[in-house]
Design a protein around this motif. Structure first.
Motif, PDB file in Angstrom:
ATOM      1  N   LYS A 143       6.425  14.612  10.654  1.00 11.71           N
ATOM      2  CA  LYS A 143       7.770  14.566  10.082  1.00 11.71           C
ATOM      3  C   LYS A 143       8.214  13.163   9.697  1.00 11.71           C
ATOM      4  N   ALA A 144       7.655  12.130  10.351  1.00  5.88           N
ATOM      5  CA  ALA A 144       8.090  10.764  10.078  1.00  5.88           C
ATOM      6  C   ALA A 144       7.292  10.087   8.974  1.00  5.88           C
ATOM      7  N   VAL A 145       6.136  10.653   8.615  1.00  2.66           N
ATOM      8  CA  VAL A 145       5.210   9.959   7.717  1.00  2.66           C
ATOM      9  C   VAL A 145       5.457  10.385   6.276  1.00  2.66           C
ATOM     10  N   GLN A 146       5.626   9.389   5.411  1.00  2.92           N
ATOM     11  CA  GLN A 146       5.911   9.625   4.005  1.00  2.92           C
ATOM     12  C   GLN A 146       4.685   9.346   3.143  1.00  2.92           C
ATOM     13  N   GLN A 147       4.725   9.821   1.906  1.00  4.38           N
ATOM     14  CA  GLN A 147       3.653   9.519   0.966  1.00  4.38           C
ATOM     15  C   GLN A 147       3.518   7.999   0.814  1.00  4.38           C
ATOM     16  N   GLY A 148       2.278   7.551   0.728  1.00  2.05           N
ATOM     17  CA  GLY A 148       2.031   6.122   0.565  1.00  2.05           C
ATOM     18  C   GLY A 148       1.987   5.346   1.867  1.00  2.05           C
ATOM     19  N   GLU A 149       2.104   6.059   3.011  1.00  2.00           N
ATOM     20  CA  GLU A 149       2.095   5.376   4.301  1.00  2.00           C
ATOM     21  C   GLU A 149       0.766   5.568   5.024  1.00  2.00           C
ATOM     22  N   ILE A 150       0.395   4.551   5.771  1.00  2.00           N
ATOM     23  CA  ILE A 150      -0.839   4.535   6.558  1.00  2.00           C
ATOM     24  C   ILE A 150      -0.446   4.481   8.024  1.00  2.00           C
ATOM     25  N   VAL A 151      -1.083   5.300   8.854  1.00  2.00           N
ATOM     26  CA  VAL A 151      -0.817   5.301  10.292  1.00  2.00           C
ATOM     27  C   VAL A 151      -1.989   4.633  11.008  1.00  2.00           C
ATOM     28  N   ILE A 152      -1.674   3.620  11.789  1.00  2.00           N
ATOM     29  CA  ILE A 152      -2.684   2.893  12.569  1.00  2.00           C
ATOM     30  C   ILE A 152      -2.083   2.546  13.930  1.00  2.00           C
ATOM     31  N   SER A 153      -2.900   2.017  14.817  1.00  2.00           N
ATOM     32  CA  SER A 153      -2.413   1.438  16.064  1.00  2.00           C
ATOM     33  C   SER A 153      -1.807   0.067  15.774  1.00  2.00           C
ATOM     34  N   LEU A 154      -0.748  -0.259  16.500  1.00  2.00           N
ATOM     35  CA  LEU A 154      -0.190  -1.605  16.391  1.00  2.00           C
ATOM     36  C   LEU A 154      -1.260  -2.650  16.687  1.00  2.00           C
ATOM     37  N   GLY A 155      -2.200  -2.312  17.552  1.00  2.00           N
ATOM     38  CA  GLY A 155      -3.282  -3.222  17.891  1.00  2.00           C
ATOM     39  C   GLY A 155      -4.260  -3.470  16.759  1.00  2.00           C
ATOM     40  N   PHE A 156      -4.167  -2.689  15.677  1.00  2.00           N
ATOM     41  CA  PHE A 156      -5.060  -2.867  14.531  1.00  2.00           C
ATOM     42  C   PHE A 156      -4.346  -3.510  13.351  1.00  2.00           C
ATOM     43  N   LEU A 157      -3.051  -3.733  13.454  1.00  2.00           N
ATOM     44  CA  LEU A 157      -2.277  -4.234  12.313  1.00  2.00           C
ATOM     45  C   LEU A 157      -2.780  -5.597  11.842  1.00  2.00           C
ATOM     46  N   GLU A 158      -3.028  -6.504  12.751  1.00  2.00           N
ATOM     47  CA  GLU A 158      -3.500  -7.838  12.360  1.00  2.00           C
ATOM     48  C   GLU A 158      -4.835  -7.742  11.630  1.00  2.00           C
ATOM     49  N   SER A 159      -5.694  -6.811  12.042  1.00  2.00           N
ATOM     50  CA  SER A 159      -6.995  -6.635  11.390  1.00  2.00           C
ATOM     51  C   SER A 159      -6.816  -6.109   9.968  1.00  2.00           C
ATOM     52  N   LEU A 160      -5.858  -5.192   9.768  1.00  2.00           N
ATOM     53  CA  LEU A 160      -5.614  -4.664   8.429  1.00  2.00           C
ATOM     54  C   LEU A 160      -5.045  -5.756   7.525  1.00  2.00           C
ATOM     55  N   LYS A 161      -4.171  -6.579   8.062  1.00  2.00           N
ATOM     56  CA  LYS A 161      -3.623  -7.697   7.283  1.00  2.00           C
ATOM     57  C   LYS A 161      -4.724  -8.687   6.918  1.00  2.00           C
ATOM     58  N   PHE A 162      -5.632  -8.937   7.837  1.00  2.00           N
ATOM     59  CA  PHE A 162      -6.750  -9.841   7.545  1.00  2.00           C
ATOM     60  C   PHE A 162      -7.630  -9.266   6.449  1.00  2.00           C
ATOM     61  N   ALA A 163      -7.894  -7.958   6.504  1.00  2.00           N
ATOM     62  CA  ALA A 163      -8.708  -7.311   5.471  1.00  2.00           C
ATOM     63  C   ALA A 163      -8.049  -7.462   4.101  1.00  2.00           C
ATOM     64  N   ASP A 164      -6.738  -7.287   4.050  1.00  2.00           N
ATOM     65  CA  ASP A 164      -6.003  -7.419   2.797  1.00  2.00           C
ATOM     66  C   ASP A 164      -6.093  -8.849   2.255  1.00  2.00           C
ATOM     67  N   GLN A 165      -5.891  -9.828   3.116  1.00  4.13           N
ATOM     68  CA  GLN A 165      -5.949 -11.231   2.705  1.00  4.13           C
ATOM     69  C   GLN A 165      -7.349 -11.614   2.237  1.00  4.13           C
ATOM     70  N   THR A 166      -8.361 -11.152   2.959  1.00  5.41           N
ATOM     71  CA  THR A 166      -9.739 -11.477   2.598  1.00  5.41           C
ATOM     72  C   THR A 166     -10.116 -10.838   1.265  1.00  5.41           C
ATOM     73  N   ALA A 167      -9.678  -9.602   1.053  1.00  6.22           N
ATOM     74  CA  ALA A 167      -9.936  -8.943  -0.228  1.00  6.22           C
ATOM     75  C   ALA A 167      -9.312  -9.736  -1.372  1.00  6.22           C
ATOM     76  N   GLY A 168      -8.109 -10.257  -1.159  1.00  8.68           N
ATOM     77  CA  GLY A 168      -7.461 -11.061  -2.189  1.00  8.68           C
ATOM     78  C   GLY A 168      -8.226 -12.337  -2.482  1.00  8.68           C
ATOM     79  N   THR A 169      -8.708 -12.987  -1.447  1.00  6.74           N
ATOM     80  CA  THR A 169      -9.479 -14.222  -1.620  1.00  6.74           C
ATOM     81  C   THR A 169     -10.740 -13.976  -2.442  1.00  6.74           C
ATOM     82  N   LEU A 170     -11.349 -12.811  -2.254  1.00  9.66           N
ATOM     83  CA  LEU A 170     -12.606 -12.490  -2.937  1.00  9.66           C
ATOM     84  C   LEU A 170     -12.403 -11.690  -4.218  1.00  9.66           C
TER      85      LEU A 170
END
Length: 289
Positions: A143-170
């Motif tokens: 009920k809380a999740v909308q289109q375009g949203e990703i559900v992860i553990s808070l403990g994985f958020l920094e890893s997802l942000k790193f993946a995004d930044q690294t993809a941009g660099t490359l």
């Protein structure tokens, strides 16, 4: 420190029973439904689901240990149908028996109307410059999740942000196929059969294609040695950052990256339980920027 008066003043533990007062020594003269009250409290907090029978058995011990892990491991609580952040830090140890520190913590939660939840969060794909959802990405049915949203553990958020930044660099794009997965849900398009204790089940993994220009760097590309240089550089950066790449597994799973939690540990066992329960109980999931 609060006294144990809520439960008759006892450090309740395995084998204690309200029915025959197996307290030992001076305890034998004390009456009261102390174990039943503890079970009722733990059921209200969301860690006990057995019978309220006044018998301190394995289920009661496990539910106490689950509660102590939850109180210690993250700050998210449910209160009044919302996710709130608890500023108090529980410094007690994980325990399957009741002690003064745990009694104090249980009393504090009940007074604050806190309930246990997992550490799942929602993030919007649009907030990431180099991450998009693939056509096959299934938005979590909740009920809380909308289109375009990703559900992860808070403990994985920094890893997802790193993946995004690294993809941009490359100068590559990540097209996500899967993130958190509800236990028992069928997995479509899996490269290998899903693991019984998958990191996806606790929200610590993503499956994605590394899109470099016209190349999607598919599993077939990796199998045939046709992956692009930028994809290889992305994988190297992710593994140096402490993440696992599925292409290094004994059964290669090239779209997969995870931040591994030992599947044989309490951390995996309880994170799995609380994150999966947060879905089955339809608890709110915090939107994180």
């Amino acid at each position: 420190m609060a006294q144990l008066h809520r439960y008759g003043g006892y450090n309740l533990t395995s084998g204690d029973s309200d029915s025959d007062r197996r307290w030992g020594g001076a305890r034998r003269t004390s009456a009261g439904n102390h174990v039943a009250r503890l079970q009722t409290d733990l059921a209200e907090l969301g860690t006990y689901s057995g019978n309220i029978d006044g018998e301190f058995g394995p289920k009661t011990g496990r539910s106490l240990r689950m509660f102590s892990w939850n109180a210690k491991s993250h700050s998210q609580r449910v209160a009044n149908q919302s996710v709130v952040q608890d500023t108090h830090r529980f410094n007690g140890s994980l325990s399957s028996s009741l002690n003064p520190l745990l009694c104090e913590e249980i009393s504090r939660w009940l007074k604050s109307d806190f309930r246990t939840t997992g550490d799942l969060i929602r993030v919007q794909a649009a907030d990431f410059a180099n991450i998009e959802l693939s056509s096959g990405f299934r938005v979590l049915s909740h009920k809380a999740v909308q289109q375009g949203e990703i559900v992860i553990s808070l403990g994985f958020l920094e890893s997802l942000k790193f993946a995004d930044q690294t993809a941009g660099t490359l100068s590559v794009k990540l097209f996500l196929n899967q993130a958190f997965r509800v236990n028992g849900n069928a997995v479509s398009g899996a490269v290998v059969p899903p693991a019984t204790k998958s990191q996806h089940l606790i929200g610590h993994a993503i499956d994605c294609n590394i899109v470099d220009g016209g190349s999607w760097n598919t599993s077939s590309d990796f199998r045939n040695g046709n992956e692009t240089q930028a994809a290889t550089q992305f994988i190297d950066a992710m593994t140096k950052h402490g993440l696992r790449w599925g292409g290094n597994f004994s059964r290669p799973d090239t779209p997969h990256f995870d931040k591994r939690v030992n599947p044989d540990s309490d951390d995996y066992d309880f994170k799995f339980a609380f994150n999966q329960l947060s879905i089955s109980r339809n608890q709110p999931i915090l939107l994180k920027k």
